[in-house]
Each structure stands twice: as C-alpha cells, then as structure tokens.
Design an enzyme around this catalytic site. Structure first.
Site, PDB file in Angstrom:
ATOM      1  N   ASN A   1       1.195  35.172  22.280  1.00  0.00           N
ATOM      2  CA  ASN A   1       1.825  34.799  21.034  1.00  0.00           C
ATOM      3  C   ASN A   1       3.433  35.130  21.148  1.00  0.00           C
ATOM      4  O   ASN A   1       4.210  34.620  20.402  1.00  0.00           O
ATOM      5  CB  ASN A   1       1.323  35.458  20.050  1.00  0.00           C
TER       6      ASN A   1
ATOM      7  N   CYS B   1      12.908  48.231  17.375  1.00  0.00           N
ATOM      8  CA  CYS B   1      13.233  48.655  15.960  1.00  0.00           C
ATOM      9  C   CYS B   1      12.657  47.913  15.087  1.00  0.00           C
ATOM     10  O   CYS B   1      12.534  48.226  13.787  1.00  0.00           O
ATOM     11  CB  CYS B   1      14.852  48.190  15.734  1.00  0.00           C
TER      12      CYS B   1
END
Lengths: 129, 384
Positions: free
Chosen positions: B152, B326
């Site tokens: 993915n 992040c």
C-alpha cells in the site's frame, strides 16, 4: 475533548511563516536537531544593546517544527537577550494555542535554537571584552 | 478550491451504487441471520449472496471458502494467529516479508510470547521479496508465511506465484494480504495456490467495517473471537449485514469494471509520475513497472513529508499520504521505506498518491504544479 490535529494558529504559522531566511554576518546563530530524526532548525539574530533587533529562521521538519520556529521568532523580536533565554518550549506551544501531545517534544525545538543563538551572541561578546 | 482526493489507499468513498443496493436493507431493518423466522432467513440469504460475489472476485473454489470479518486487520489477525496456534504441533515458526502491514507484523510478534520464532524476509530496493531468502529463512517447522499481494505504501506487486512455490517447498501455509491489490489486479487463489487471503471492503469502494478471509478447503485454523459460532465457527458475532452486503456488491462491481478502470487510472498515474519526476531531486519509490495501476509514490530530498501533506492540503485542497515519522504514532519513519533501503532522512521526505474513480486526466497539471510548488516552498524554508 483531546486536541485533534493542529490549532488554527499553528496552521497559520505553517502556511505563512514569519521571518524566514538567513542573516548575513549574524550576531548570534543557533542550530539544533538532526535530519535523521526529521527536524533541523537554525536561527540567526542581530543584536543591538542586548536587544534582538532582527531574527530569521530556516527549518527542515514537520508542520509544528515550522510553526514553532516562526512563532519563536515573533516572540523574540525586540526582546532583551536575557528575556529570550527565558522563553520555554511550553511558552511557544501556548502562544500557538497548543500542540498535539506527541509534537510537544520532537518538533518543539525552536526555543532551544533561539537559546543557542543567544548563547552564541553572548560568547562572541565575551570574547570581545 | 475544488478538492482533489489522492489518498484512496487510506479510505475510499462508498460507491453510490452500493448504497442504492444495500441502503434499502438498512432502512427496512435486518433480521439476525441466526434467527429461524422469515426475517432471519432473508438476512442469511443476502449474506450468502455477498459471499458468492466475494468468492468470484478471487476465483475461490466455492463461497464457503469466504469468512466475513470486521475488516482487513481482523482478517490478518485471524489468518496468522488462527493457523499458527491451531497447527502448533507441526512447528512454532512463522515468517513474513519486511514490508507487511503492521497488523500482520504485530500479529506475528504476538506469537513470540507463545514461544514462536519469527523470520523476516527482506525485500530489494524496489520492494520485491527476495525469493532466495525465502528458501534460507523457512524451515520445515514454519507453519505460516505471510506475503502481501501488493504494498500500500510503495505500490509494488509481488510475484505471488513464484513466492507461493518457494513457500510451499518448505512451509505449510501461505497467507496473502490482498487489501491493496484486490480489484486492482486479477487474483486467482487457485492458480496461485494461496491458502489464506485477506480482503477489505473499503479498499474496493465498499463500506468500512467489513473484510473477508479466504480459507482454502482443508486449511486448519482456530477462531480468535469466540461466541455464537457464526461464520463456520471461525468468527463469532452477529454479522455486520449492511457492510457485508456492500462488500459483496463492491466485489462484483470491481470484478466487472477492473480492466477498464485500471487502464484509465494507469494513464493518469503514468503522466503524473512523468511530471512529478521532473522536480529536482524527486525519486519514485517502489517498483517502476510492477506496481498497482493507481499508485504513485515519491521521495523528495531535503524536505519532510508531514509538511508536504499539510501544504498540499492547506494550499491546494489535495489530500495525500506520507510515510514520514511525524505523521506516524511511533515517530519512526515507515518500516516499508526503511526496508527498501532508504536512510531515515530520505524516508522522512515521502509522498504517496493513490488514485481512484474521482480522479480525471484534467487534474494532472494541477497536481503536478501543486507538488512542484510545495517542494520548492519547503526547500526555501529548509536549511539543508
């Protein structure tokens, strides 16, 4: 409710960051972080009579890394260097109306960069005396 | 500014035809498929109809090979823990590729607590599983090996038939996570000799909250959810009928329209890749040709992915994905990007675009311009 995502103020500082750039021959320069960790920021200051008259930053990092850098430059501009040393990570986060909890440490290095810049300035002054 | 959604791998809008099909059932109310009255029998009938449609999408031997679950994560958990624990007498080793979904890797890590050993099979710089290493890592004690059909995050399609041959020389069962691949490439579980295969409803424009696990006849596994014995005793709990009906219809539509739709998005994707790679220090991640037709993934030097995502969203109303640390819960960059050999600082600067039915060829200049301006803006801010 727990804070979800970034505050409007963080997004404003991310989208329209203040004081971006470099100061040639700065009176103080601070650089903290590491690209391996995903955040690197540097702050340049011009100082006259111990007052920060100009300040610029450059940052590699996430949204909060950029927003905190921008915010801390706004906070420190016009400030006495000793006052600038008292700005904490929490002060920056508070001014931005909060940061998501996991961003409080990793991407909130802007005040550290400012402190490094002030210490650099003080070191240079010490050398001159 | 009109929204351009480019994150179909994360979530897809439900196909309106599916709402038309399954919606009336939701409004009129369902029976419980375990009840013997007419409403219960009707509920059972529509579930079996959905099961048949899902079976056809992957050419399963028959509809009884399909178990409905709550989603791909649950299917992966059931496939891995269910077979490993049921066949513990035959060995206590499991293996997976280094780029599996976290639900596969964490299910396997959970087995370590029960004394299992875990072998991680590396991939090359394009994300293709190293078949030589399958031979080296698997032993006769390996009861289950899990390799995804397509990834993915980098879009790479694995050579499943070759992998299946290599796995079956040593290992008992092959589990394939086809969440990203189903409906995008033809899947034939019989030809590929797959023992267990995971499917997700929402990754085929079906409602969230349904998934399926294909179980080849004869494969032995034990349930992880216990209760009233629904789904051949392998997945207890009253069925989520609306989502299951939707998933069945989604599988039918995907099967019928796959070829045409994939040709359409591939043309958009190829042009988009060509344009975005014109940006300085932009690199494609994953395999250049063996990749999902709707998938384009990149990395850009000297900038960070969450900033890319935010900038694309805030300034251009385009929703993209990133493997940056992040944006993750662990604050570590994507394990997939590290597994293909990227350094941490390289993995931070990733952007993933996954196209779908809402995208059209006219969007190419808009998206590539937005990407270029985003990268340039963030590089202006960057000290690197």
């Amino acid at each position: 409710m727990a804070q979800i995502g970034y505050s409007k103020k963080v997004l404003d500082h991310f989208t329209n960051p203040r004081n971006v750039g470099v100061i040639d021959a700065p009176d103080g320069h601070g650089k903290v972080g590491n690209p391996v960790c995903g955040d690197l920021m540097e702050i340049f200051i011009k100082v006259k009579d111990d007052i920060i008259t100009d300040i610029k930053f450059r940052t590699f990092g996430c949204g909060s890394a950029i927003a905190t850098s921008s915010m801390v430059t706004e906070m420190a501009k016009g400030m006495h260097v000793d006052e600038a040393l008292k700005i904490t990570r929490n002060d920056v986060a508070d001014e931005l109306e909060g940061l998501p909890p996991k961003k409080m440490h990793c991407s909130n290095l802007a005040s550290d960069a400012l402190h490094e810049a002030v210490k650099d300035y003080k070191g240079k002054m010490g050398n001159k005396l | 500014m009109r929204k351009i959604y480019l994150d179909h791998a994360s979530s897809m809008p439900v196909d309106p035809r599916i709402l038309d099909f399954a919606g009336p059932f939701l409004k009129s109310g369902f029976g419980n498929s375990s009840s013997l009255h007419s409403m219960g029998l009707e509920a059972k009938r529509v579930i079996e109809d959905a099961r048949e449609k899902v079976a056809r999408l992957i050419n399963a031997e028959n509809e009884d090979c399909i178990i409905f679950t709550g989603g791909a994560t649950e299917s992966n958990n059931l496939a891995i823990k269910g077979t490993a624990l049921r066949n513990i007498g035959k060995g206590k080793k499991v293996a997976a590729s280094a780029i599996e979904h976290i639900s596969v890797l964490n299910s396997m890590k959970e087995l370590l607590k029960s004394g299992f050993e875990l072998g991680i099979i590396p991939v090359d710089s394009t994300g293709i599983v190293d078949i030589e290493r399958i031979n080296a890592i698997l032993t006769k004690d390996t009861t289950l090996t899990s390799i995804m059909y397509a990834n993915n995050e980098i879009g790479t399609i694995e050579p499943i038939r070759e992998i299946s041959e290599a796995v079956h020389e040593k290992s008992l069962y092959l589990h394939v996570d086809a969440t990203a691949a189903a409906g995008r490439i033809p899947i034939d579980v019989q030809k590929d000799a797959i023992d267990l295969l995971t499917l997700s409803s929402n990754d085929m424009y079906g409602p969230q909250g349904a998934g399926a696990l294909y179980i080849k006849p004869g494969v032995k596994l034990q349930p992880i959810l216990l209760g009233g014995g629904q789904e051949r005793g392998l997945r207890s709990g009253t069925e989520n009928i609306f989502a299951i009906l939707g998933m069945g219809e989604a599988a039918k539509i995907m099967k019928n329209e796959m070829k045409q739709e994939n040709e359409r998005v591939k043309e958009i994707r190829d042009k988009l890749v060509e344009e975005i790679l014109k940006i300085e220090e932009a690199y494609l991640t994953g395999h250049p040709s063996q990749r999902l037709p709707n998938h384009a993934s990149f990395r850009f030097s000297r900038i960070e992915g969450e900033s890319i995502l935010l900038n694309m969203d805030m300034k251009y109303n385009m929703q993209v994905s990133t493997g940056s640390a992040c944006s993750s819960k662990t604050l570590e960059p994507s394990h997939v990007l590290l597994a293909i050999g990227l350094k941490h600082e390289e993995a931070h600067g990733s952007m993933v675009l996954t196209l779908g039915r809402s995208n059209n060829i006219g969007e190419i200049p808009l998206i590539s311009k937005a990407a270029k301006e985003t990268v340039e803006r963030l590089r202006e801010l960057s000290p690197l």
